[in-house]
Design an enzyme around this catalytic site. Structure first.
Site, short mmCIF file in Angstrom:
data_model
loop_
_atom_site.label_atom_id
_atom_site.label_comp_id
_atom_site.label_asym_id
_atom_site.label_seq_id
_atom_site.Cartn_x
_atom_site.Cartn_y
_atom_site.Cartn_z
N ASP A 112 41.51 48.23 39.80
CA ASP A 112 40.43 47.25 39.90
C ASP A 112 39.14 47.95 39.45
O ASP A 112 38.80 49.00 39.97
CB ASP A 112 40.30 46.82 41.37
CG ASP A 112 40.17 45.32 41.53
OD1 ASP A 112 39.17 44.78 41.01
OD2 ASP A 112 41.03 44.72 42.18
N ASP A 219 36.59 43.15 37.92
CA ASP A 219 35.91 42.37 38.94
C ASP A 219 34.66 41.72 38.36
O ASP A 219 33.93 42.34 37.59
CB ASP A 219 35.52 43.36 40.06
CG ASP A 219 35.09 42.69 41.34
OD1 ASP A 219 35.92 42.01 41.95
OD2 ASP A 219 33.93 42.89 41.75
N GLU A 278 37.85 38.77 35.92
CA GLU A 278 37.66 37.74 36.94
C GLU A 278 36.47 36.87 36.52
O GLU A 278 35.33 37.31 36.55
CB GLU A 278 37.36 38.40 38.29
CG GLU A 278 37.25 37.39 39.41
CD GLU A 278 36.52 37.90 40.63
OE1 GLU A 278 36.74 37.36 41.72
OE2 GLU A 278 35.69 38.84 40.51
N HIS A 355 43.75 38.11 46.69
CA HIS A 355 43.23 38.60 47.97
C HIS A 355 42.00 37.83 48.43
O HIS A 355 41.45 38.14 49.48
CB HIS A 355 42.89 40.09 47.83
CG HIS A 355 41.76 40.30 46.86
ND1 HIS A 355 41.88 40.02 45.51
CD2 HIS A 355 40.48 40.72 47.03
CE1 HIS A 355 40.72 40.27 44.91
NE2 HIS A 355 39.86 40.69 45.82
N ASP A 356 41.52 36.87 47.65
CA ASP A 356 40.31 36.12 48.00
C ASP A 356 40.60 34.69 48.42
O ASP A 356 39.67 33.88 48.50
CB ASP A 356 39.35 36.09 46.79
CG ASP A 356 38.73 37.44 46.49
OD1 ASP A 356 38.60 38.26 47.41
OD2 ASP A 356 38.37 37.67 45.32
C1 GLC Z 1 35.45 39.85 43.59
C2 GLC Z 1 36.53 40.35 44.50
C3 GLC Z 1 36.11 40.11 45.92
C4 GLC Z 1 34.83 40.85 46.18
C5 GLC Z 1 33.77 40.52 45.14
C6 GLC Z 1 32.65 41.50 45.17
O1 GLC Z 1 35.26 38.49 43.70
O2 GLC Z 1 37.74 39.75 44.17
O3 GLC Z 1 37.11 40.48 46.84
O4 GLC Z 1 34.35 40.55 47.45
O5 GLC Z 1 34.27 40.54 43.83
O6 GLC Z 1 33.05 42.70 44.56
#
Ligand code: GLC
Ligand code: CA
Length: 609
Positions: A112, A219, A278, A355-356
């Site tokens: 990540d 991310d 993402e 995971h979100d």
């Molecule tokens: C992304 C991750 C999340 C995190 C956020 C800040 O959305 O998937 O889990 O809280 O970034 O890094």
């Protein structure tokens, strides 16, 4: 795997390996996967010990969520040292061993990459905040205060952060605000500064690529370029100090330039290391295409969130005020993202968990009975595995893991986002808002996906030793048979079904991984029906999914299996697979009736041995 293209054609550029299109990627959330030393916290040796399980499932690429040094205020998405492994996860040597253990099994490993922000404990930020003249001052985004008409100090803009509250925190020492789109402990890096960008490439990317990592899940990939004039956002919630402002800091003016630079300077030189971004707040295909068109040389693929955000009230203050939605809306999102690739050189992802988000079977399936749970978990599997794009699975999805029981109280929720929204509701003093927020969290909270993985039905579910205290509570369903051990020996279990279907997906990749998607019955609120067509062979698959707990009849919908597949006689349509157990199948020869939550695939050819 490792198919090399030797032409600079529609599908990419010279020498670019494209194994990842056909790959199954599996996300490991390391704190919750497998604990090897009984401290209640999952770790890298634990992941290594289960690589054969993943290989056997059909996984090609492991995506490991952050295991870097971190204060863990956002579970490692707040990094204080990009080159060190957080000690509870293990050591650098363990990570090296994970890389080689994946490669020995012909699997890849991606990490990540969290470089929109660091932890406020990262040395870069400590330097930056130390004085206005520090050379790293400009590596973060600092602004002077504003003052309202009464002379009170207010932040430079009215933007709301993801975890509630403003995107700005006042720093007493240098008397300026710093920007943070997430928690105040996650200051945003300033990508406008070239030496900051170069430090990111060198310290966070090349360091790991040189150690043999195969790429990154990136991310918040579209938030590096912000508007630099820092205007206030329009008022969406009158009377509130902080307003949704994604258009101010998402997909900003230089975003494509930054990503192209990252690709050219880092990813391409490392053998076109895999990149999956993402991409939140970007719901239009025309906005997404530039990121993933091969000709643009930015990212291999991205996660787009319209489908997975269904049920949320919105992206900001109302996120956890649950909004019911019809099946047709879910299907429309899927159809949009299945077809946006057509006629382009782009590629996309397929996923329904990470995971979100809450667990897919608890959101899109049905946990009202054991049978509905099992059937709907398999229907979700069939749905995902028959869609075009690279398939991503989240740990536990393959055994049908479910959300926390409804009775569990707020004390079982640990996530900083859940806490932010819950405390905001409490602060409002409005009992209705508190109870609605709690209801929303029960379905949508990020915590659900973070419960310990369910390996067996011993105390602590085999996640950690029996005497340990797991960092999150183990789900009661682990002891009622929802675990790997119970499902491993049963070919017709959810796990067994995933294994079978992942093999079919590869075998008929032309249709299932790469095929064109044709949506049928888009308005139907019970059935999800589509055809996948191979580009060259003329082969077709008809996917029938009953997304309801009632039996559904195809004939009343004027849908003929043979007719849809273009078969002259119905015998020519072959049933490739059904979600039903052997004993549940009588009558399946007549394809008219779909049992509750049943899924089936028919094809217009005779199956190959
Ligand atoms: C992304 C991750 C999340 C995190 C956020 C800040 O959305 O998937 O889990 O809280 O970034 O890094
Ligand atoms: Ca451990």
């Amino acid at each position: 795997m490792n198919h090399r293209l030797h032409h600079d054609g529609k599908n990419g550029w010279v020498g670019k390996t494209q194994y990842w299109k056909d790959a199954v990627v599996y996300q490991v959330y390391p704190a919750s996967f497998k604990d090897s030393n009984g401290d209640g916290w999952g770790d890298i040796p634990g992941v290594i010990s289960e690589l054969d399980y993943l290989r056997d499932l059909g996984v090609d690429v492991v995506w490991l969520s952050p295991m870097f040094e971190s204060p863990q205020k956002d579970m490692g998405y707040d990094i204080s040292d990009y080159q060190a492994v957080y000690s509870r996860y293990g050591s650098l040597a363990d990570l090296d061993k994970l890389i080689s253990s994946c490669h020995e099994r012909n699997m890849k490993l991606i990490l990540d990459l969290v470089v929109n922000h660091t932890s406020d404990e990262h040395p870069w930020f400590k330097e930056s905040r130390s004085s206005k003249t520090n050379p790293k001052r400009d590596w973060y985004i600092w602004k002077p205060a504003r003052y309202d008409s009464d002379g009170n100090r207010i932040p430079p803009t009215n933007w709301r952060s993801y975890f509630a509250g403003p995107t700005w925190t006042w720093d007493d020492n240098t008397e300026e605000y710093y920007l943070h789109l997430y928690g105040s402990f996650q200051p945003d890096l300033n990508w406008e500064n070239p030496s900051c960008r170069e430090a990111i490439y060198q310290d966070t990317m090349r360091f790991w690529l040189a150690r043999g990592v195969d790429g990154f899940r990136i991310d918040t990939v579209n938030k590096y370029s912000k508007r630099t004039d820092f205007p206030d956002a329009p008022i969406t919630f009158p009377g509130e100090p902080n307003q949704p402002a994604a258009e101010m800091w998402c997909n900003g003016p230089r975003i494509h330039e930054f990503i192209r630079e990252m690709q050219a300077k880092v990813l391409t030189p490392y053998n076109h290391a895999l990149s999956v971004g993402e991409l939140s707040n970007t719901p239009l295909p025309s906005q997404v295409l530039p990121y993933v068109s091969a000709a643009n040389r930015e990212l291999d693929m991205v996660f787009e969130f319209s489908m997975i955000r269904l049920g949320t009230g919105g992206a900001f203050q109302d996120k956890y005020l649950y909004q019911p939605y019809p099946l047709s809306q879910l299907k429309a999102h899927v159809a949009t993202w299945q077809t946006f690739l057509e006629g382009t050189d782009a590629w996309h992802t397929v996923f329904c968990e990470n995971h979100d988000n809450g667990r897919a079977v608890s959101r899109f399936g049905d946990t009202s009975s054991h049978q509905n749970w099992e059937r709907s978990a398999k229907a979700i599997c069939l749905w995902q595995a028959t869609l075009t794009g690279t398939l991503f699975l989240y740990q536990g999805q393959e055994i049908g893991m479910v959300n926390m029981p409804r009775e569990w109280g707020i004390q079982e929720y640990k996530d900083c986002e859940s806490m932010g929204f819950y405390q905001e509701a409490v602060a409002s003093g409005d009992p209705d808002r508190i109870s609605k927020t709690m209801d929303g969290l029960r379905i949508l909270a990020r915590d659900h996906a973070r419960l310990p993985f369910q390996w067996d039905d011993s105390t602590n579910a085999g996640f950690t030793s029996e005497r340990a205290v797991p960092w999150m509570r183990v789900h009661d369903s682990a002891f009622e048979g929802l675990n790997v051990n119970r499902q491993r020996e049963d070919e017709e279990s959810v796990l067994g079904f995933y294994k079978t279907v992942l093999k079919l997906r590869k075998k008929y990749g032309e249709l299932l991984i790469h095929g064109a998607f044709r949506h049928l019955l888009p308005e139907d609120e019970a059935l999800f029906v589509y055809v996948k067509e191979g580009a060259e062979s003329g082969r077709k698959a008809l996917v029938l999914l009953n997304f309801s707990r009632e039996e559904q009849d195809l004939s009343t919908r004027q849908l003929s299996v043979a007719g849809t597949l273009g078969c002259e006689e119905s015998q020519e349509a072959t049933l490739l697979i059904t979600t039903l157990r052997e004993g549940e199948r009588p009558g399946i020869e007549s394809p008219e009736q779909l049992k509750p939550w049943e899924g089936r695939v028919y094809v217009n050819f005779v199956e190959e041995a």
